[in-house]
Design an enzyme around this catalytic site. Structure first.
Site, short mmCIF file in Angstrom:
data_model
loop_
_atom_site.label_atom_id
_atom_site.label_comp_id
_atom_site.label_asym_id
_atom_site.label_seq_id
_atom_site.Cartn_x
_atom_site.Cartn_y
_atom_site.Cartn_z
N HIS A 1 0.36 -11.92 1.38
CA HIS A 1 -0.68 -11.13 0.74
C HIS A 1 -1.41 -11.90 -0.36
O HIS A 1 -2.63 -11.87 -0.46
CB HIS A 1 -0.06 -9.85 0.16
CG HIS A 1 -1.01 -8.71 0.05
ND1 HIS A 1 -0.63 -7.41 0.09
CD2 HIS A 1 -2.35 -8.67 -0.11
CE1 HIS A 1 -1.67 -6.61 -0.03
NE2 HIS A 1 -2.73 -7.36 -0.16
N SER B 1 -13.04 -5.27 2.64
CA SER B 1 -14.11 -4.70 1.81
C SER B 1 -15.48 -5.20 2.28
O SER B 1 -16.30 -5.66 1.47
CB SER B 1 -13.90 -5.04 0.33
OG SER B 1 -12.71 -4.48 -0.15
N PRO B 2 -15.78 -5.12 3.59
CA PRO B 2 -17.05 -5.66 4.10
C PRO B 2 -18.27 -4.86 3.68
O PRO B 2 -19.40 -5.31 3.89
CB PRO B 2 -16.85 -5.61 5.62
CG PRO B 2 -15.90 -4.47 5.83
CD PRO B 2 -14.95 -4.55 4.67
N TYR C 1 0.83 -1.20 0.00
CA TYR C 1 0.00 0.00 0.00
C TYR C 1 0.87 1.26 0.00
O TYR C 1 1.26 1.77 1.05
CB TYR C 1 -0.92 0.02 1.22
CG TYR C 1 -1.84 -1.17 1.35
CD1 TYR C 1 -2.19 -1.96 0.27
CD2 TYR C 1 -2.37 -1.52 2.60
CE1 TYR C 1 -3.03 -3.06 0.41
CE2 TYR C 1 -3.21 -2.60 2.75
CZ TYR C 1 -3.54 -3.37 1.65
OH TYR C 1 -4.37 -4.45 1.80
N PHE D 1 -19.84 0.62 -1.27
CA PHE D 1 -21.12 0.62 -1.99
C PHE D 1 -22.30 0.41 -1.04
O PHE D 1 -23.32 1.09 -1.16
CB PHE D 1 -21.11 -0.48 -3.05
CG PHE D 1 -22.35 -0.51 -3.90
CD1 PHE D 1 -22.45 0.26 -5.04
CD2 PHE D 1 -23.44 -1.29 -3.54
CE1 PHE D 1 -23.60 0.25 -5.81
CE2 PHE D 1 -24.60 -1.32 -4.30
CZ PHE D 1 -24.68 -0.55 -5.44
N LEU D 2 -22.15 -0.51 -0.08
CA LEU D 2 -23.26 -0.84 0.80
C LEU D 2 -23.51 0.19 1.89
O LEU D 2 -24.43 0.04 2.69
CB LEU D 2 -23.02 -2.21 1.43
CG LEU D 2 -23.05 -3.39 0.45
CD1 LEU D 2 -22.56 -4.67 1.11
CD2 LEU D 2 -24.45 -3.59 -0.12
#
Length: 312
Positions: A118, A196-197, A44, A202-203
């Protein structure tokens, strides 16, 4: 903590990196809200507004240094960018040694609590990687190790050599394919860390179209769930999340995270944010309990939907 804090977005993948002092402040705010598990990776590395590199590990190291003994620090090795910005893997013992020393320096710590591979390197057997992890544990450089983005066979073989503590994979209402791993993880006693839960935000219900995100530096600009046609397909799901949010005096983001937490007691989602209010909001998701009939209603709807999402 029930939820961990994904630090990646502070300086990588979601646009121009926050200034270092601001990013450090966000991590401190997360700790004040009860987060004690912080996730980063050597991969990152974004860019500050002046174009200089923004290594995420350096930000995390500076932020956590005053509270190092009070938190669980996770980072990852084995993924690299080449000169053409193409991703490649190197899981060789020599590469692992180079990575661990560099990460310890950037993170300003003498040990890493949870050290993930990773992505698996197809040219290196899992037993070789696991044996190197055993050596790092014996030397006190890491306490535990984990694997991200790997096959079931790879995880089993690695675990047989040196106990795997956690597997990290993409997981949300819109990304459920890794549920196939749950039986194996339960059998082996391995925890699951969900990245990305909220399907890359988006959620949360605060959806924007893909074209508004910064091309090249914000990964959302090329994620299918943000395309107009796919957003329409997700409308019924968002309507259900909004209804449940109203009923529970919560937000769609909190319902999404509560759903992840409800799936198994050994799942830890690691949402991240660059905004103070979102950090606070996400932390409170751990207080929300979904009833069995509510999770069943969500699953029934999801089983009828064919949703495009990044990572499938």
């Amino acid at each position: 903590s029930a939820l961990g804090f994904g630090c990646m977005g502070l300086s990588h993948a979601y646009g121009t990196a926050l200034e270092k002092s601001v990013a450090v402040k966000r991590i401190h705010e997360a700790y004040e809200q009860g987060y004690t598990f912080f996730d980063t990776a050597e991969l990152y590395v974004g860019q500050f507004s002046d174009g200089t590199p923004a290594p995420n590990e350096e930000v995390v190291g500076e932020a956590l240094k005053p509270i190092r003994e009070k938190v669980i620090l996770a980072t990852k090795f084995g993924n690299f960018w080449d000169e053409n910005h193409q991703l490649y893997q190197d899981g060789s013992p020599a590469s692992i040694r180079k990575s661990i020393e560099a990460s310890l320096k950037r993170l300003q710590t003498e040990y890493i609590d949870l050290y993930y591979q990773h992505t698996q390197d197809q040219s290196i057997e899992p037993e070789v990687v696991a044996e190197e992890m055993r050596k790092l544990m014996d030397e006190g450089k890491i306490r535990y190790w984990g694997i991200s983005n790997a096959s079931d066979d790879y995880i089993r073989r690695a675990d047989a050599v040196c106990k795997v503590t956690a597997v990290q994979e993409r997981y949300s209402m819109m990304a459920r394919w890794n549920e196939e791993k749950f039986a194996m993880l339960e059998e082996l006693g391995i925890g699951f860390v969900a990245y990305s839960p909220m399907a890359n935000g988006f959620l949360s219900g605060k959806v924007q179209k893909a074209e508004v995100y910064e091309t090249g530096v914000d990964f959302r600009s090329r994620m299918p769930q943000f395309e107009k046609s796919e957003m329409e397909k997700s409308r019924k799901l968002m309507e259900l999340l909004n209804r449940l949010a109203v009923e529970k005096d919560a937000t769609p983001a909190q319902i999404s995270l509560a759903w992840v937490l409800a799936q198994k007691p050994w799942i830890v989602p690691i949402p991240g944010s660059t905004k103070t209010e979102r950090i606070i909001e996400n932390a409170k998701a751990a207080e929300i309990m979904l009833k069995d009939y509510e999770t069943k209603e969500i699953h029934t709807l999801l089983d009828t939907m064919d949703l495009a999402v990044f990572g499938r």
